[in-house]
Design a protein around this motif. Sequence first.
Motif, PDB file in Angstrom:
ATOM      1  N   GLY A 211      25.311  97.742 -41.125  1.00 48.72           N
ATOM      2  CA  GLY A 211      25.158  97.614 -42.036  1.00 48.72           C
ATOM      3  C   GLY A 211      23.399  98.271 -42.376  1.00 48.72           C
ATOM      4  O   GLY A 211      22.560  99.177 -42.134  1.00 48.72           O
ATOM      5  N   GLU A 212      23.680  96.849 -42.547  1.00 47.29           N
ATOM      6  CA  GLU A 212      22.148  96.511 -42.620  1.00 47.29           C
ATOM      7  C   GLU A 212      21.229  96.320 -41.288  1.00 47.29           C
ATOM      8  O   GLU A 212      20.243  96.066 -41.078  1.00 47.29           O
ATOM      9  N   PHE A 213      21.958  95.858 -40.660  1.00 49.89           N
ATOM     10  CA  PHE A 213      20.976  95.677 -38.902  1.00 49.89           C
ATOM     11  C   PHE A 213      20.496  96.974 -38.446  1.00 49.89           C
ATOM     12  O   PHE A 213      20.447  96.851 -37.633  1.00 49.89           O
ATOM     13  N   GLY A 287      29.459 103.023 -46.386  1.00 52.29           N
ATOM     14  CA  GLY A 287      28.732 101.758 -46.683  1.00 52.29           C
ATOM     15  C   GLY A 287      27.097 102.842 -46.512  1.00 52.29           C
ATOM     16  O   GLY A 287      26.977 104.353 -46.158  1.00 52.29           O
ATOM     17  N   ASN A 288      25.839 101.745 -46.418  1.00 50.70           N
ATOM     18  CA  ASN A 288      24.786 103.059 -46.753  1.00 50.70           C
ATOM     19  C   ASN A 288      24.212 102.984 -44.275  1.00 50.70           C
ATOM     20  O   ASN A 288      24.597 103.265 -44.003  1.00 50.70           O
ATOM     21  N   GLY A 289      23.048 104.160 -44.778  1.00 49.89           N
ATOM     22  CA  GLY A 289      22.921 105.180 -43.384  1.00 49.89           C
ATOM     23  C   GLY A 289      21.946 103.412 -42.607  1.00 49.89           C
ATOM     24  O   GLY A 289      21.120 102.261 -43.711  1.00 49.89           O
ATOM     25  N   PRO A 291      18.459 103.166 -40.830  1.00 51.15           N
ATOM     26  CA  PRO A 291      17.824 101.922 -42.006  1.00 51.15           C
ATOM     27  C   PRO A 291      17.385 102.656 -42.724  1.00 51.15           C
ATOM     28  O   PRO A 291      18.913 103.873 -43.329  1.00 51.15           O
ATOM     29  N   TRP A 292      17.946 101.529 -44.056  1.00 53.87           N
ATOM     30  CA  TRP A 292      18.205 102.388 -45.592  1.00 53.87           C
ATOM     31  C   TRP A 292      17.384 103.816 -45.364  1.00 53.87           C
ATOM     32  O   TRP A 292      17.467 104.969 -45.818  1.00 53.87           O
ATOM     33  N   ASN A 293      16.311 103.197 -44.734  1.00 50.87           N
ATOM     34  CA  ASN A 293      15.099 104.758 -44.589  1.00 50.87           C
ATOM     35  C   ASN A 293      15.349 105.641 -44.655  1.00 50.87           C
ATOM     36  O   ASN A 293      15.661 105.920 -43.289  1.00 50.87           O
ATOM     37  N   TRP A 332      18.544 104.339 -49.910  1.00 48.46           N
ATOM     38  CA  TRP A 332      18.894 104.203 -51.465  1.00 48.46           C
ATOM     39  C   TRP A 332      19.647 102.090 -51.462  1.00 48.46           C
ATOM     40  O   TRP A 332      19.492 101.885 -52.106  1.00 48.46           O
ATOM     41  N   ASP A 333      20.397 102.891 -50.975  1.00 49.62           N
ATOM     42  CA  ASP A 333      21.410 101.677 -50.004  1.00 49.62           C
ATOM     43  C   ASP A 333      22.689 101.816 -50.726  1.00 49.62           C
ATOM     44  O   ASP A 333      22.679 100.507 -51.770  1.00 49.62           O
ATOM     45  N   TYR A 334      22.583 103.147 -50.897  1.00 48.85           N
ATOM     46  CA  TYR A 334      23.968 103.542 -51.717  1.00 48.85           C
ATOM     47  C   TYR A 334      25.671 103.276 -51.276  1.00 48.85           C
ATOM     48  O   TYR A 334      26.419 104.610 -51.348  1.00 48.85           O
ATOM     49  N   ASP A 335      25.479 102.180 -50.313  1.00 50.74           N
ATOM     50  CA  ASP A 335      26.976 102.052 -49.964  1.00 50.74           C
ATOM     51  C   ASP A 335      27.991 102.394 -51.255  1.00 50.74           C
ATOM     52  O   ASP A 335      28.346 102.319 -52.655  1.00 50.74           O
ATOM     53  N   ALA A 336      29.160 103.715 -50.280  1.00 54.19           N
ATOM     54  CA  ALA A 336      30.294 104.260 -51.503  1.00 54.19           C
ATOM     55  C   ALA A 336      30.960 103.286 -51.271  1.00 54.19           C
ATOM     56  O   ALA A 336      32.851 103.698 -50.914  1.00 54.19           O
ATOM     57  N   ASN A 359      30.537 103.803 -58.466  1.00 54.11           N
ATOM     58  CA  ASN A 359      30.026 103.664 -57.184  1.00 54.11           C
ATOM     59  C   ASN A 359      28.802 102.864 -57.517  1.00 54.11           C
ATOM     60  O   ASN A 359      27.722 102.420 -58.826  1.00 54.11           O
ATOM     61  N   LYS A 360      28.405 102.286 -56.170  1.00 56.09           N
ATOM     62  CA  LYS A 360      27.294 101.552 -56.298  1.00 56.09           C
ATOM     63  C   LYS A 360      25.963 102.443 -56.560  1.00 56.09           C
ATOM     64  O   LYS A 360      25.027 101.959 -57.180  1.00 56.09           O
ATOM     65  N   ASN A 361      26.010 103.675 -55.994  1.00 60.42           N
ATOM     66  CA  ASN A 361      24.971 104.951 -56.987  1.00 60.42           C
ATOM     67  C   ASN A 361      24.668 104.251 -59.009  1.00 60.42           C
ATOM     68  O   ASN A 361      24.084 105.648 -59.072  1.00 60.42           O
ATOM     69  N   LYS A 725      24.364  93.156 -51.803  1.00 55.04           N
ATOM     70  CA  LYS A 725      24.012  94.309 -50.002  1.00 55.04           C
ATOM     71  C   LYS A 725      24.899  93.800 -49.014  1.00 55.04           C
ATOM     72  O   LYS A 725      24.827  92.397 -48.680  1.00 55.04           O
ATOM     73  N   LYS A 726      25.800  93.835 -48.521  1.00 59.48           N
ATOM     74  CA  LYS A 726      26.566  94.740 -47.593  1.00 59.48           C
ATOM     75  C   LYS A 726      25.691  94.486 -46.120  1.00 59.48           C
ATOM     76  O   LYS A 726      25.466  96.398 -46.433  1.00 59.48           O
TER      77      LYS A 726
HETATM   78 CA    CA Z   1      24.553  97.950 -48.539  1.00 60.98          CA
END
Ligand code: CA
Length: 726
Positions: A211-213, A287-289, A291-293, A332-336, A359-361, A725-726
């Motif tokens: 997800g980070e890529f 996971g996060n979207g 990109p993060w933003n 915010w990179d808040y993977d669940a 949760n990560k959030n 951060k995954k």
């Molecule tokens: Ca992530």
Amino acid sequence: MIRNLLIASSALALTMLTGCKPEQPAATTAASAAVPVTAANVTDARLLNAGAEPGQWLTVGGTYNEQHFSPLDQITRDNVGKLGLAWFADYDTNLSQQGTPLYVDGVIYVSTAWSKVYAFDAHDGKQLWQYDPRTPGQFAPKICCGIVNRGIAAYKGKIYLGSLDGYLIAIDAKTGQEAWRKLTIDPSKPYSITSAPRIIKGKVVIGNSGGEFGVRGYIGAYDADTGEQAWRFYTVPGNPAEPFENKAMEMAAKTWGGKWWELGGGGTVWDAIVYDAEHDLVIFGTGNGSPWNQRLRDPTGGDNLFIASIVAVKADTGEYVWHYQTTPGDTWDYDAMSPIMLVDITRDNQKRKVLMQPNKNGMFYVLDAGTGELLKADPFTAVNWNDGVDMKSGRPRVKPEARYDNEKAFNLAPGVQGAHGWHANAYNPDTGLVYIATQRAYFVMQGQNNFVPNPGAANLGINMGAGAAYTKDHPDAPRDFVGFLSAWDPIQGKEVWHGETGNGPTGGVLATAGGLVFQGGGNTTKEFRAYDAKTGEKVWTMDPQTGVVAAPISYELDGKQYIAASVGIAATNYYAPNYSRLLVFGIDGKAQLPEPVTYTPPPLNPPELTASADEVAAGSKHYNNYCVICHGQNGQARTATFPNLMTTPMLHSQEGFDAIVLGGVRSAKGMASFADKLKPAETSALRSFLIAEANELKKRQPPVAPPAPIQPADAHAGLGADSNKK
Ligand code: CA
């Protein structure tokens, strides 16, 4: 945009929720003694009734409920002082160990870095076999956060492994020979696997990372005998110009705007997966979207289903059943993806199966496992992005200023390090408490100007340097990134006690019926320890010579209870030993670890800089394009996982430098050849940039003093390899 489908309970009398004991009859080793002596003879019946075999540890979370709780009670706060090392076994990797071991009928199976697997005879620690999937080393640049593996599954004579490069692999549990492998990803995209597979009714269920890529997340089920794909559930919609795979994707697409599919959208299923046998559901976090933003991902600001969500699908078909989005429109990179556990509770004299997730959030969620109904949402650490959760709609009340933009920065809590990561939590039905490897973390978020997606590289869309400028203007702003074990009352929604605070994350957790909680000190506190489950008093500690982040397990052999932990985190220097091992403890254990050796890192001794400023600038550009993601700023930021480029002898030899960077002579170790990306003149500029950086670094250091040897006491990693951060 649409709302979460669940109908939240508005007036749940949570004080009426009472913890109840999960199924756990008293039988212990008698059951295992009756089992035929066949390796990993784990059947569907044994998985469904794992609570009836408390002496075993058959799945990554102990049972399908994934409570990381052992009903064994021989080791207590009264005798834990006599707990000692029974035996240990060395691994052949000096990277980080995140794998939760399994114990099946006298054998311990454990995965290590580079997705290798060991089998040990639990009687004496003798290695029965080791399996190496021979993941191509050049795969390493596709891994965001460490060359790690978090666990395996055992079923009907086989051990199942997800390899870093995306294969689902079945290993003969008796011989360690590979039975089959099945590619579960599109290798042209930056997917990878670091999580543990789960076995559900003859299928192996696993997701992936990336997800980070920038990838499109999904979870898949594969036939345990053949590896044939049974179903796949995408977590985010694809290009709407093409047909949707199912109604859920059609629904999800209404919550998206922009051209999200070009970077995949994200929502990878990279850790939390549980099977709710009662409702026959596979429940997982996303996971996060990408990109993060979110302003870059979806300028319309939609919810972006099903990123940062908890989703349930039918176990047989992968068909959508319910979801709860923990962070709508995540930016915010808040993977669940923090581990999910299932707990049977009683309300109004009625049994109710709920799931719990810190949760990560920063919010601790309690949901009805059958319907996804939100029952409770409480902050369990510092949280400043919301003003609580509206229990009617289930939506967080997001503070507008938390949605940073390119001008306005926001000092986010929890920061992208998260309130909690992949580390296992544990639940003790006797205390009714959840034991969480909690973090308090701040991170300054600001949008990135002129973001251009870079295929195959990290695509975050934020200004990573925003923190420095922010701190200048706000010298008193909190900047913590600390971790501690906390005991959380999920019914009252409050912390009961917490352990001491250390830098960065602490380790995965095991709770036992002996009233103890076992946990590693994490990345920076070299300690394996036990707390009193009720009071939080630290009642036992030992020095594992390294950091401990993986979750420990407990099992019973020949009538005696043992604790096993996989230890080792990447040392501060790539070449320093990090003492990665399996440690097994029992009462009156007398084994001793060998004395650690000291390691002297090479001196900072770069050649004189002769290149022009232009050449150094060109090299800097190449470095930031291709090298920074692994080696970090200036080549020494992530020296736990990768060699320190400031002291490499290759600074003195362009020929040697090119043999590695272009010739790929170290690709087996993870240093890919970049011959398809860089020309010889460009590697010369790259080396000049590194020489310039090393000379700058040397200027800032006190003169002459030779480098101090790394003493075992400080052989710990920074945050690079084990960040959340995954
Ligand atoms: Ca992530």
